[in-house]
Design an enzyme around this catalytic site. Structure first.
Site, PDB file in Angstrom:
ATOM      1  N   VAL A  85       0.850  -1.196   0.000  1.00 47.52           N
ATOM      2  CA  VAL A  85       0.000   0.000   0.000  1.00 47.52           C
ATOM      3  C   VAL A  85       0.880   1.238   0.000  1.00 47.52           C
ATOM      4  O   VAL A  85       1.855   1.337   0.761  1.00 47.52           O
ATOM      5  CB  VAL A  85      -0.927   0.024   1.233  1.00 47.52           C
ATOM      6  CG1 VAL A  85      -1.762   1.300   1.250  1.00 47.52           C
ATOM      7  CG2 VAL A  85      -1.827  -1.210   1.239  1.00 47.52           C
ATOM      8  N   CYS A  86       0.545   2.175  -0.854  1.00 46.81           N
ATOM      9  CA  CYS A  86       1.291   3.425  -0.948  1.00 46.81           C
ATOM     10  C   CYS A  86       0.665   4.483  -0.049  1.00 46.81           C
ATOM     11  O   CYS A  86      -0.427   4.974  -0.315  1.00 46.81           O
ATOM     12  CB  CYS A  86       1.307   3.913  -2.395  1.00 46.81           C
ATOM     13  SG  CYS A  86       2.060   5.551  -2.603  1.00 46.81           S
ATOM     14  N   LEU A  87       1.347   4.810   1.047  1.00 49.12           N
ATOM     15  CA  LEU A  87       0.997   5.952   1.881  1.00 49.12           C
ATOM     16  C   LEU A  87       2.255   6.800   2.047  1.00 49.12           C
ATOM     17  O   LEU A  87       3.366   6.348   1.733  1.00 49.12           O
ATOM     18  CB  LEU A  87       0.458   5.496   3.242  1.00 49.12           C
ATOM     19  CG  LEU A  87      -0.873   4.722   3.221  1.00 49.12           C
ATOM     20  CD1 LEU A  87      -1.310   4.371   4.638  1.00 49.12           C
ATOM     21  CD2 LEU A  87      -1.971   5.519   2.526  1.00 49.12           C
TER      22      LEU A  87
END
Length: 215
Positions: A85-87
């Site tokens: 997940v890209c955060l």
């Protein structure tokens, strides 16, 4: 040397997390790998109410100099399962990473992002109904995950996953299996009966046919 410093930092963070009065997330390191941190997010509101969301923060050996990777294990309607997940604090954005980040601050960021409609790599935009459906299914899903039960067993009281609940869950599944077996047995019994009845009718018709020829 760098890895030893990372381990010391993680031990301090773990000690702080144990003393933290928080009722929305629990974090535990993998017993055999202190750089693999499992978390469960719970006690959320709105469409996530009733949900238990298990995920993993994979920290680099030189943490906190570099950011972690993040992935979710439990379907949520908000994140893809098993996908990075890209955060802003993950390895997708090393340029924005700060060594001042902690596991606690990352968990707060994850929960905040869940309530937004912002899309990202590894994210999902689903309907409120789908999020609620996944929330209601999450407890059963997690209890079928041996890793989840092993790591978070000591927190089951806090998570309201008591032994009584587990017993009911197991008994319900056993009852379903028993009912399924009974149905199969009944269907098999009916099939056998139908076979014998059908065979008897055929024999009777043959007998009547032969009698008519003789006459």
């Amino acid at each position: 040397m760098a890895q030893q410093l990372s381990i010391q930092r993680l031990l301090r963070e773990y000690d702080k997390l144990q003393k933290l009065k928080n009722n929305q997330f629990i974090c535990e390191p993998n017993p055999v790998n202190i750089f693999e941190w499992h978390f469960v997010i719970y006690n959320l509101t709105d469409f996530f109410e009733g949900g238990y969301y298990h995920g993993i923060l994979q920290l680099p050996p030189d943490y906190p100099l570099k950011p972690p990777t993040l992935k979710f294990i439990t379907p949520s309607g908000r994140f893809e399962v098993g996908k990075p997940v890209c955060l802003s604090f993950t390895n997708f954005h090393p340029e924005s990473w700060s060594s001042a980040q902690t596991i606690e601050s990352m968990m707060i960021s994850i929960i905040s992002f869940m309530y937004t409609n912002e899309n990202t790599t590894g994210g999902i935009l689903s309907s409120p109904q789908e999020k609620q459906r996944q929330a209601l299914n999450s407890k059963k899903f997690n209890l079928q995950n041996e890793q989840f039960t092993k790591i978070f067993k000591k927190h089951f009281d806090k998570l309201n996953l008591t032994d009584k609940y587990l017993d009911n869950y197991i008994n319900n599944d056993n009852q379903k299996n028993l009912n399924a077996n009974i149905i199969v047995e009944e269907e098999s019994s009916i099939t056998v009966k139908q076979f014998f009845i059908g065979g008897t009718i055929i024999l009777l018709l043959i007998y009547m046919f032969l009698q008519s020829i003789v006459e």
